[in-house]
Design an enzyme around this catalytic site. Structure first.
Site, PDB file in Angstrom:
ATOM      1  N   ARG A 188      -0.232   8.559  -5.961  1.00  0.00           N
ATOM      2  CA  ARG A 188       0.413   8.087  -4.721  1.00  0.00           C
ATOM      3  C   ARG A 188       1.018   6.690  -4.871  1.00  0.00           C
ATOM      4  O   ARG A 188       2.019   6.368  -4.236  1.00  0.00           O
ATOM      5  CB  ARG A 188      -0.545   8.203  -3.530  1.00  0.00           C
ATOM      6  CG  ARG A 188      -1.879   7.476  -3.661  1.00  0.00           C
ATOM      7  CD  ARG A 188      -2.846   7.990  -2.593  1.00  0.00           C
ATOM      8  NE  ARG A 188      -4.101   7.272  -2.482  1.00  0.00           N
ATOM      9  CZ  ARG A 188      -5.198   7.529  -3.190  1.00  0.00           C
ATOM     10  NH1 ARG A 188      -5.180   8.487  -4.105  1.00  0.00           N
ATOM     11  NH2 ARG A 188      -6.300   6.841  -2.991  1.00  0.00           N
ATOM     12  N   TRP A 239      -4.395  13.025   2.215  1.00  0.00           N
ATOM     13  CA  TRP A 239      -5.707  12.848   2.853  1.00  0.00           C
ATOM     14  C   TRP A 239      -5.732  11.741   3.905  1.00  0.00           C
ATOM     15  O   TRP A 239      -6.677  11.632   4.666  1.00  0.00           O
ATOM     16  CB  TRP A 239      -6.778  12.583   1.795  1.00  0.00           C
ATOM     17  CG  TRP A 239      -7.256  13.845   1.146  1.00  0.00           C
ATOM     18  CD1 TRP A 239      -6.661  15.086   1.214  1.00  0.00           C
ATOM     19  CD2 TRP A 239      -8.427  13.997   0.347  1.00  0.00           C
ATOM     20  NE1 TRP A 239      -7.383  15.988   0.494  1.00  0.00           N
ATOM     21  CE2 TRP A 239      -8.479  15.351  -0.057  1.00  0.00           C
ATOM     22  CE3 TRP A 239      -9.430  13.132  -0.080  1.00  0.00           C
ATOM     23  CZ2 TRP A 239      -9.490  15.850  -0.859  1.00  0.00           C
ATOM     24  CZ3 TRP A 239     -10.436  13.633  -0.884  1.00  0.00           C
ATOM     25  CH2 TRP A 239     -10.478  14.971  -1.272  1.00  0.00           C
ATOM     26  N   ARG A 244     -14.813  -2.071   5.368  1.00  0.00           N
ATOM     27  CA  ARG A 244     -14.177  -3.383   5.369  1.00  0.00           C
ATOM     28  C   ARG A 244     -15.031  -4.559   4.922  1.00  0.00           C
ATOM     29  O   ARG A 244     -14.522  -5.662   4.763  1.00  0.00           O
ATOM     30  CB  ARG A 244     -13.613  -3.674   6.767  1.00  0.00           C
ATOM     31  CG  ARG A 244     -12.487  -2.746   7.192  1.00  0.00           C
ATOM     32  CD  ARG A 244     -11.238  -2.974   6.349  1.00  0.00           C
ATOM     33  NE  ARG A 244     -10.220  -1.965   6.608  1.00  0.00           N
ATOM     34  CZ  ARG A 244     -10.011  -0.893   5.843  1.00  0.00           C
ATOM     35  NH1 ARG A 244     -10.733  -0.692   4.740  1.00  0.00           N
ATOM     36  NH2 ARG A 244      -9.071  -0.009   6.137  1.00  0.00           N
ATOM     37  N   GLU A 278      -7.427   2.353  -6.098  1.00  0.00           N
ATOM     38  CA  GLU A 278      -8.123   2.171  -4.819  1.00  0.00           C
ATOM     39  C   GLU A 278      -9.607   1.957  -5.108  1.00  0.00           C
ATOM     40  O   GLU A 278     -10.097   2.304  -6.188  1.00  0.00           O
ATOM     41  CB  GLU A 278      -7.905   3.424  -3.932  1.00  0.00           C
ATOM     42  CG  GLU A 278      -8.594   3.388  -2.570  1.00  0.00           C
ATOM     43  CD  GLU A 278      -8.315   2.110  -1.789  1.00  0.00           C
ATOM     44  OE1 GLU A 278      -8.768   1.025  -2.223  1.00  0.00           O
ATOM     45  OE2 GLU A 278      -7.668   2.178  -0.725  1.00  0.00           O
ATOM     46  N   ARG A 279     -10.298   1.387  -4.150  1.00  0.00           N
ATOM     47  CA  ARG A 279     -11.744   1.214  -4.270  1.00  0.00           C
ATOM     48  C   ARG A 279     -12.402   2.568  -4.521  1.00  0.00           C
ATOM     49  O   ARG A 279     -12.017   3.571  -3.904  1.00  0.00           O
ATOM     50  CB  ARG A 279     -12.257   0.634  -2.955  1.00  0.00           C
ATOM     51  CG  ARG A 279     -13.754   0.663  -2.797  1.00  0.00           C
ATOM     52  CD  ARG A 279     -14.198  -0.551  -2.081  1.00  0.00           C
ATOM     53  NE  ARG A 279     -13.998  -0.438  -0.661  1.00  0.00           N
ATOM     54  CZ  ARG A 279     -15.026  -0.443   0.208  1.00  0.00           C
ATOM     55  NH1 ARG A 279     -16.262  -0.460  -0.223  1.00  0.00           N
ATOM     56  NH2 ARG A 279     -14.774  -0.429   1.499  1.00  0.00           N
ATOM     57  N   ARG A 333       0.892  -1.163   0.000  1.00  0.00           N
ATOM     58  CA  ARG A 333       0.000   0.000   0.000  1.00  0.00           C
ATOM     59  C   ARG A 333       0.927   1.209   0.000  1.00  0.00           C
ATOM     60  O   ARG A 333       1.870   1.273   0.795  1.00  0.00           O
ATOM     61  CB  ARG A 333      -0.889  -0.003   1.243  1.00  0.00           C
ATOM     62  CG  ARG A 333      -1.803   1.199   1.287  1.00  0.00           C
ATOM     63  CD  ARG A 333      -2.664   1.214   2.532  1.00  0.00           C
ATOM     64  NE  ARG A 333      -3.465   2.429   2.580  1.00  0.00           N
ATOM     65  CZ  ARG A 333      -4.074   2.884   3.640  1.00  0.00           C
ATOM     66  NH1 ARG A 333      -4.009   2.213   4.777  1.00  0.00           N
ATOM     67  NH2 ARG A 333      -4.748   4.007   3.591  1.00  0.00           N
ATOM     68  N   HIS A 334       0.679   2.152  -0.900  1.00  0.00           N
ATOM     69  CA  HIS A 334       1.535   3.350  -1.032  1.00  0.00           C
ATOM     70  C   HIS A 334       1.826   4.004   0.330  1.00  0.00           C
ATOM     71  O   HIS A 334       1.124   3.758   1.314  1.00  0.00           O
ATOM     72  CB  HIS A 334       0.815   4.375  -1.914  1.00  0.00           C
ATOM     73  CG  HIS A 334      -0.514   4.761  -1.347  1.00  0.00           C
ATOM     74  ND1 HIS A 334      -0.654   5.693  -0.357  1.00  0.00           N
ATOM     75  CD2 HIS A 334      -1.751   4.275  -1.590  1.00  0.00           C
ATOM     76  CE1 HIS A 334      -1.914   5.792  -0.022  1.00  0.00           C
ATOM     77  NE2 HIS A 334      -2.617   4.936  -0.743  1.00  0.00           N
ATOM     78  N   HIS A 390      -2.944   0.021  -3.356  1.00  0.00           N
ATOM     79  CA  HIS A 390      -3.724   0.720  -2.314  1.00  0.00           C
ATOM     80  C   HIS A 390      -4.228  -0.289  -1.279  1.00  0.00           C
ATOM     81  O   HIS A 390      -4.198  -1.495  -1.519  1.00  0.00           O
ATOM     82  CB  HIS A 390      -4.904   1.421  -2.974  1.00  0.00           C
ATOM     83  CG  HIS A 390      -4.474   2.395  -4.017  1.00  0.00           C
ATOM     84  ND1 HIS A 390      -4.316   3.738  -3.775  1.00  0.00           N
ATOM     85  CD2 HIS A 390      -4.115   2.200  -5.314  1.00  0.00           C
ATOM     86  CE1 HIS A 390      -3.891   4.342  -4.879  1.00  0.00           C
ATOM     87  NE2 HIS A 390      -3.759   3.431  -5.828  1.00  0.00           N
ATOM     88  N   GLU A 418       1.961   7.115   3.079  1.00  0.00           N
ATOM     89  CA  GLU A 418       0.849   7.969   3.538  1.00  0.00           C
ATOM     90  C   GLU A 418       0.580   9.103   2.535  1.00  0.00           C
ATOM     91  O   GLU A 418       1.494   9.783   2.074  1.00  0.00           O
ATOM     92  CB  GLU A 418       1.220   8.573   4.891  1.00  0.00           C
ATOM     93  CG  GLU A 418       0.118   9.427   5.484  1.00  0.00           C
ATOM     94  CD  GLU A 418       0.638  10.201   6.696  1.00  0.00           C
ATOM     95  OE1 GLU A 418       0.227   9.877   7.815  1.00  0.00           O
ATOM     96  OE2 GLU A 418       1.461  11.131   6.498  1.00  0.00           O
ATOM     97  N   GLY A 419      -0.702   9.279   2.219  1.00  0.00           N
ATOM     98  CA  GLY A 419      -1.102  10.359   1.320  1.00  0.00           C
ATOM     99  C   GLY A 419      -1.603  11.549   2.132  1.00  0.00           C
ATOM    100  O   GLY A 419      -1.895  11.421   3.326  1.00  0.00           O
TER     101      GLY A 419
HETATM  102  O1  LIG Z   1      -9.323   5.681  -0.139  1.00  0.00           O
HETATM  103  C1  LIG Z   1      -8.687   5.868   0.910  1.00  0.00           C
HETATM  104  O2  LIG Z   1      -8.770   6.891   1.578  1.00  0.00           O
HETATM  105  C2  LIG Z   1      -7.748   4.768   1.414  1.00  0.00           C
HETATM  106  C3  LIG Z   1      -8.455   3.602   1.978  1.00  0.00           C
HETATM  107  O3  LIG Z   1      -9.290   3.969   2.962  1.00  0.00           O
HETATM  108  P1  LIG Z   1      -9.828   2.903   4.012  1.00  0.00           P
HETATM  109  O4  LIG Z   1     -10.394   1.760   3.227  1.00  0.00           O
HETATM  110  O5  LIG Z   1      -8.655   2.487   4.871  1.00  0.00           O
HETATM  111  O6  LIG Z   1     -10.866   3.653   4.792  1.00  0.00           O
HETATM  112  O7  LIG Z   1      -7.056   4.237   0.324  1.00  0.00           O
HETATM  113  P2  LIG Z   1      -5.501   4.334   0.084  1.00  0.00           P
HETATM  114  O8  LIG Z   1      -4.947   5.300   1.088  1.00  0.00           O
HETATM  115  O9  LIG Z   1      -4.927   2.967   0.258  1.00  0.00           O
HETATM  116  O10 LIG Z   1      -5.376   4.791  -1.342  1.00  0.00           O
END
Ligand SMILES: O=C(O)[C@@H](COP(=O)(O)O)OP(=O)(O)O
Length: 393
Positions: free
Chosen positions: A196, A150, A251, A223-224, A144-145, A322, A147-148
């Protein structure tokens, strides 16, 4: 007089591994690695379980049994986990589980030593019985990248293209240094099309001194898509909708958040972004919200058609993606159940190693590389993001 371990060793040596493994298919109540009586409902006798866990000197026949059981257990994870849960307190006590407390958060409802009988969730067997590692044909590293921006603000970032924070840059560099110290060499890196994940891949390769390694990016590792939740603060959502609801949104396997629509402040930013014009899916067909199941569905064709063939060619692969795209892939590869995946969260900037056999089946559970205590603390921090902040109460 022979100890139970010696006795079982002699018996299995004289009979050979093949015949004992076949017993499993006959459903006899005997230990599958030797002829001893098994613990009720278990597949191995106590002596073999202990040998497998490193309490006793491992028997070559027991090891070879475990090798097969591991790959079968992983493929049939649901069945294996049921066995795990049926371990009685007496049996557990006898295994001296304190000494073998898991280094990771196990999702078994009982103490983790119960997993000795299911070959799935507990790292103990796999980490302590070193010859198992010789079965590994491929090593896949996922990430997972770092810290971004946000992540710090505790907002759902999802398809919004935030860059790494100052700490995130350091995390990516540290990750590269750590992989270098472990001697990793990559041939291809796969990323999402979000900055990221790409920035993290750059920094990791730079630290490794492998900047020349090709990077291939696909929206399928994105990412989702968090739908209408994008940009919202998790702790505030927990205050308004309850922590349980936030956990379900974050989750659960098959619950998608409400979809994003054109009135959403980030709709235009995301859905008119040029990068989505060149995907292998028409822009209009890209998701407006996704459950983890949806993520897996869009990721799997890419895994099967692009990533897996590269691994099978013998290339060393890093996937810099992600939290949720990595969870989806782990779920698929490790056969994690829909309910157990709820308990898995990934920290930023920590490599996850999965060792695979020639069929790309894991030969042991994934391992987070690095300081285990710090990693557990980072995982807890990610989980706590979905809780009400004490000051908000
Ligand atoms: O979309 C986001 O803010 C986080 C995941 O959030 P959570 O599923 O942990 O809430 O994704 P990532 O930082 O890995 O790109």
């Amino acid at each position: 007089m022979d100890s139970p371990g010696q006795a079982s060793r002699k018996r299995s040596q004289s009979r050979g591994y093949e015949s004992s493994y076949k017993k499993k298919k006959d459903k006899t109540p005997l230990c599958e690695a030797c002829d001893d009586k098994v613990l009720s409902g278990k597949r191995l006798c106590l002596a073999c379980l202990k040998a497998a866990a490193g309490h006793a000197e491992p028997d070559p026949d027991v090891l070879s049994y475990i090798r097969q059981a591991v790959s079968e257990g992983l493929r049939q994870s649901e069945r294996a986990k049921k066995r795990c849960r049926s371990f009685s307190p007496e049996e557990y006590a006898d295994l001296n589980s304190d000494e073998y407390a898991p280094p990771h958060k196990c999702s078994s409802p009982g103490p983790c030593a119960v997993a000795l009988s299911c070959f799935l969730h507990c790292h103990i067997i796999f980490q302590e019985v070193s010859p198992l590692s010789s079965m590994s044909k491929y090593k896949l590293v996922m990430l997972r990248h770092g810290e971004g921006a946000w992540n710090i603000e505790n907002r759902f970032c999802s398809w919004v293209d935030q860059k790494l924070s100052a700490d995130g840059l350091k995390e990516a560099e540290m990750c590269g240094k750590h992989l270098k110290s472990l001697g990793f060499e990559f041939d291809v890196v796969f990323t999402s099309i979000l900055s990221r994940s790409i920035q993290t891949a750059w920094l990791v390769l730079q630290e490794l001194g492998q900047e020349w390694v090709p990077i291939r990016s696909s929206w399928r590792l994105n990412e989702r898509h968090y739908g209408a939740l994008i940009g919202l603060n998790r702790a505030e959502l927990a205050l308004n909708h309850g922590e349980e609801q936030v956990k379900i949104w974050r989750r659960s396997y098959d619950v998608a958040p409400p979809p994003i629509d054109e009135t959403h402040p980030y709709y235009q930013v995301i859905h008119t972004d040029r990068r989505y014009s060149f995907c292998d899916t028409q822009k209009e067909k890209l998701p407006k919200s996704e459950s983890l199941k949806h993520v897996l569905e869009r990721l799997l064709p890419y895994w099967n058609d692009v990533i897996a063939p590269e691994i099978k060619k013998g290339k060393n692969i890093l996937i810099s993606a992600h939290g949720n795209s990595t969870r989806a892939l782990l779920k698929h590869l490790e056969g994690i159940s829909d309910t157990d995946i709820i308990n898995i969260s990934l920290p930023t900037g920590v490599p996850v190693l999965l060792e695979l056999d020639e069929h790309l089946h894991p030969i042991k559970p994934h391992v987070f590389l690095g300081d285990q205590e710090a990693i557990q603390a980072a995982i807890k921090k990610v989980e706590d993001q979905g809780k009400v902040k004490p000051s908000d109460n």
